[in-house]
Design a protein around this motif. Structure first.
Motif: not given
Ligand SMILES: Cc1cc2nc3c(=O)[nH]c(=O)nc-3n(C[C@H](O)[C@H](O)[C@H](O)COP(=O)(O)OP(=O)(O)OC[C@H]3O[C@@H](n4cnc5c(N)ncnc54)[C@H](O)[C@@H]3O)c2cc1C
Lengths: 564, 386
Positions: A94, A150, A169, A176-177, A186, A212, A235, A417, A423, A425
């Protein structure tokens, strides 16, 4: 008749023979002549950073694993990647691969298929690498909130270093995403599950269905843990901001994807409009297509400004999804409490906004209506700051943290994010890794090692005569027909032969890969070769620079000699 | 084993029997068949040699020089323009004292473009330090190639074996191809024993800048080796005769003992002249023939012994040193200088650019010289159409 005898013709008689050799040959060998003293420039083996390594936010050692693949050392290749990115089977699928955009080969024929190779190694490692067992031996415990890339990455590196790690979580499954956003065609769920399993074996504890601000609170976590890493992502779906948007039939993209990703098949009718130009919009549209619907994407700018991964946009079009550019919604029209039409407006591009993209401006009097059963609204995600405590500094829309995840509070870290806004992955993975280093440094005061050597090898630094044109190996995949009404993975990956062929295209920019050119070309035989490296014999190297010039990959630098 | 083969293939067999180790050559008519057959020998394993394909004759000789410097037995073949292109490296091979053997098929120099025989190509290279042998028959060609390695390796000078274009190169004759075992008895197995070799275990610098303090002596030694080569060539020919049953001498006098007129020839004209000598003898004219086989080093002693027996010496040159006269004629005059009694010397030029030289031509030459007390001019042009 007496003839003058030839023998009596006087010849020159020499006193003695000259004691020289028969021709111009030195009698001692040339080693006595230490020609190194003539040198005014000194060659040095000095590896630079290949542009791909530099462009990768996680600074994967891309050139390094390409070399290993060239030697068919797949497991070693995998181990090398996971020094910087624990999830190559995920990013191999991805990632938007900025490495490939920077690949010098792109200026020659076609960029290397880096993420294809990465994916092969990731899958290979998942199958073959021996799982690293729990190694917690440090008495410090870290709570991580959020199990996106992350959080998972930070957990991986901390656990690997021996820390105790608990991941909280909100959803019932971690990822997460990667789980709730990116669809299975994908990123198949079993790949994600295996990657998460890798963490569990390593000793990471997952506490799912903990939210949280609801089930757990920062103040408590601060007390019970030695450090906290906030990685909650972005989110909250942005609202359309048009009248009547709270109508039945108007969905958020994330909500729609989350349902599909949990195996549900939402009933949304036949005529679907997807609003937006990011990953969420494209994934929502392509997912709808797999439910047997032909959706339309409406985007208020042009293709050039679309934030979605370009290949994904291309695939959507291949699958027949129409994208209408320079169109923005202005009003939801409903009947009997349910949407029936969307009123839209045509746009044109104006002056650039703060993101550098040209701002769309409405064209007056261009309104029109489109019939629809549902609208999926995917115009961006926001960060939910309400779960934080007041003492954590924010920018107003995101958490304030430096490159190493350090917030204003000493034992609270944040990344992904939720710090940067939506941003990619690999950015989240990089943030997770850097924060793991910062947390370790927080406990141990160990210095954080700086990132790669800033000297980058560009295309113009290469001696391109040494490389042959070679087409990129195409990855097999499902044709458009085969993708209908299922969520099977679209791209099918390289086999060993393909991955070898593709890696073989790597120039190894800036990094010596023992091609022997310097050894062969040195007119003074001043390059000494041993099993694992070369050295210059400075007693004889005249500093002519032939080695540096002939090096195909800029791995030798010439430095001015200090005055002697 | 007797085989009917061309002069070119006689060269190839000679180089093969001599166990050449490195062959670097560039094709040129009329030499091409020589290297064709040799490359087949290499490909089939009949000859265990490195065959180096090159982009020019200059490179061919350069490759030979490098190979020979390591002590490898080295062979090449060329003709005419190819030999001329080698010129710079021909100097080098001799100056470096490397016993490379080169077969040159005598072909006239362009322009006008020609593929037919005359001697100007090889005679233009006479001052370099190379030994030169001119051959009369295909058998002699093969035998001389084998001898050339032995002579060259003894005196440490390169050797050129020369055969006429088409008259030998493309004409088939029965040739006795000796058993390898016999040749091995005659010619030591390679590598060549050089005093200084290009050898990574014993590094030296070769052919580097040589100051006036040393250069002169090095050149002196080349001439000394040329002087010695006369005796060496004679001995080697004797040894060859003992082992393989054939010898040629460095010159061959034919019916010279009582001759009043001696023809001097080289190359294939000798064969024709031999017949004329016999027919003149039948007519009652005391005609003899001296074939010059070894041209460099010049067999001065033999020339001074044999030629003054006659009152007249008729030199037949298939070449012309522009601005002077035929090359063999000049050299013979110079060789006889200082003798108290000098024969009268007639210098004929004939057969330039491959024009036929017939028995009738030579008869008429003999006739003229017999009836004329002194030549009308220094150069006597035979058969030039005015
Ligand atoms: C539909 C979609 C498609 C994408 N496709 C791509 C791609 O093809 N390539 C790419 O590089 N990037 C892609 N991205 C972007 C990428 O997924 C994100 O940038 C990335 O996942 C961010 O990682 P993160 O760990 O910061 O957050 P996230 O992946 O968003 O993970 C955050 C986690 O924290 C949890 N959380 C949130 N609030 C709380 C709370 N209060 N208490 C407990 N848990 C909580 C959420 O449930 C989630 O599991 C896409 C994003 C989306 C939405």
């Amino acid at each position: 008749m007496k003839w003058l005898d030839f023998e009596t013709i006087p010849k020159v008689i020499l006193e003695r023979e000259p004691d020289y050799p028969p021709w111009a040959v030195s009698l001692t060998n040339t080693l006595v002549n230490r020609t190194g003293s003539w040198r005014i420039f000194r060659p040095k083996y000095f590896d630079k950073t290949p542009p791909c390594n530099d462009a990768c936010p996680a600074h994967e050692k891309i050139q390094g694993y390409m070399e290993l693949v060239k030697q068919k050392k797949f497991l070693e290749g995998y181990e090398l990647i996971i020094e910087d990115n624990p999830f190559p089977s995920i990013t191999g699928r991805v990632c938007f691969h900025p490495c490939e955009a920077s690949c010098n080969r792109g200026e020659y024929d076609e960029s290397l298929g880096i993420h294809n190779v990465e994916r092969f190694l990731g899958d290979y490692g998942l199958k073959r690498a021996k799982a690293k067992k729990s190694a917690a031996h440090i008495s410090k415990q870290i709570a991580i909130i959020g199990s996106g890339p992350a959080g998972l990455t930070c957990a991986y590196y901390l656990a690997k270093s021996g820390y105790k790690v608990i991941v909280y979580e909100h959803f019932s499954l971690p990822g997460g995403m990667l789980r709730v956003g990116i669809p299975a065609y994908r990123l198949p769920k079993d790949i994600l599950n295996k990657e998460i399993r890798k963490l569990e074996v390593l000793g990471v504890k997952f506490k799912t269905n903990f939210t949280l601000g609801k089930d757990i609170f920062l103040d408590d976590l601060k007390q019970t843990n030695d450090a906290v890493f906030i990685a909650t992502g972005a989110h909250k779906s942005r609202n359309l901001g048009v009248p009547e948007e709270k109508t039945r039939g108007v969905y958020s993209g994330l909500e729609f994807l989350a349902q599909i990703n949990s195996g549900k098949r939402p009933r949304i009718g036949k005529e679907i409009l997807v609003i937006g130009g990011g990953n969420t919009a494209v994934d929502a549209a392509r997912s709808a297509l797999r439910l047997g619907i032909l959706p339309k994407i409406l985007y208020r700018r042009t293709r050039h400004e679309m934030p979605a991964v370009a290949e994904e946009v291309q695939e959507a079009e291949n699958e027949g999804i129409p994208i209408h550019f320079l169109v923005a919604p202005v009003k939801v029209i409903k009947s009997k409490g349910r949407i029936t039409r969307l009123e839209c407006q045509k746009m044109k591009l104006g002056k650039p906004d703060e993101s550098g993209r040209r701002r769309p401006v409405p064209i007056k009097g261009s309104n029109f209506r489109i019939k629809c059963d549902s609208v999926i609204c995917a115009i961006g995600e926001q960060i939910d700051l309400s779960v934080l405590t007041d003492d954590i500094a924010t920018t107003g829309w995101s958490i304030s943290a430096d490159d190493w995840g350090r917030t204003n509070l000493p034992n609270i870290f944040a990344g992904g994010d939720c710090v940067t806004g939506p941003k990619m992955v690999v950015d989240a993975i990089a943030a997770g890794k850097r924060t793991a280093l910062a947390i370790d440094s927080y406990f141990t005061s160990r210095e954080i090692k700086e990132e790669p050597n800033p000297e980058i090898t560009l295309f113009s630094n290469l001696n391109i005569g040494y490389f042959e044109l070679a087409q990129k190996v195409t990855m097999p995949g499902l044709n458009v027909k085969e993708r209908k009404r299922n969520f099977r993975e679209v791209h099918l990956g390289y086999n060993e032969l393909m991955v070898y062929k593709e890696a073989d295209r790597c120039f190894s920019c800036g990094v010596c890969n023992k091609c022997d050119n310097c050894f062969v070309f040195c007119p003074d035989l001043a390059v000494m070769k041993s099993d694992d490296k070369y050295d210059f014999d400075y007693d004889y190297c005249k500093g002519c620079g032939v080695c540096a010039y002939e090096c195909p990959r800029n791995a030798i630098s010439m430095e001015e000699e200090e005055a002697r | 084993m007797k085989k009917v083969i061309t002069g070119n293939h006689a060269v190839s067999y000679g180089a093969q029997l001599a166990r050449s180790q490195v062959i670097a050559a560039y094709p040129i008519t009329p030499q091409t068949q020589i290297v064709e057959l040799l490359s087949e020998f290499c490909a089939s394993g009949k000859l265990n040699a490195k065959f180096i394909k090159v982009e020019s004759e200059h490179s061919a000789m350069s490759a030979c020089i490098a190979a020979a410097a390591t002590g490898a037995r080295t062979f090449t073949a060329t003709s005419s323009q190819g030999l001329a292109l080698m010129h710079e490296m021909l100097h080098w091979a001799a100056g470096a004292r490397l016993p490379v053997v080169l077969a040159n098929v005598n072909r006239a120099m362009g322009p006008g473009w020609s593929v037919w025989t005359d001697q100007n190509d090889s005679l233009s290279q006479r001052d370099l330090g190379w030994l030169q042998f001119y051959c009369e028959s295909n058998q002699e060609v093969m035998d001389t190639v084998i001898q050339a390695f032995k002579i060259g390796e003894k005196v440490l000078l390169p050797v050129m074996v020369i055969l006429d274009a088409f008259v030998l190169s493309h004409t088939s004759e029965p040739v006795d191809i000796p058993d390898q075992e016999l040749v091995d008895r005659f010619l030591p197995l390679p590598p060549v024993n050089l005093p200084y070799k290009l050898d990574v275990e014993d590094p030296h610098a070769f052919g580097a800048l040589t100051s006036p303090d040393h250069y002169y002596e090095i050149r002196f030694k080349i001439q000394k080796a040329q002087d010695e080569a006369v005796q060496v060539a004679k001995e080697v020919d004797e040894e060859f005769k003992n082992i393989l049953g054939r010898g040629y001498g460095i010159v061959e006098p034919y019916r010279c003992d009582d001759a009043k007129l001696i023809l001097v020839t080289s190359g294939t004209i000798t064969g024709t002249a031999r017949i004329v000598v016999d027919s003149e003898r039948v007519k009652g004219r005391k005609v003899g023939l001296l074939k010059i086989r070894m041209f460099r080093p010049t067999p001065i002693k033999e020339l001074r012994e044999i030629l003054p027996r006659a009152q007249k010496v008729v030199v037949i040159d298939r070449n012309i040193s522009f601005g002077h006269s035929g090359v063999f004629c000049q050299e013979i005059k110079s060789a006889l200088y200082g003798l108290p009694v000098q024969p009268t010397i007639f210098g004929f030029i004939i057969g330039i650019g491959g024009r036929d030289v017939t028995a009738q031509d030579i008869e008429e030459i003999v006739d003229y010289a017999s009836k004329t007390e002194k030549p009308d001019s220094i150069i006597l042009w035979r058969g030039v159409r005015l």
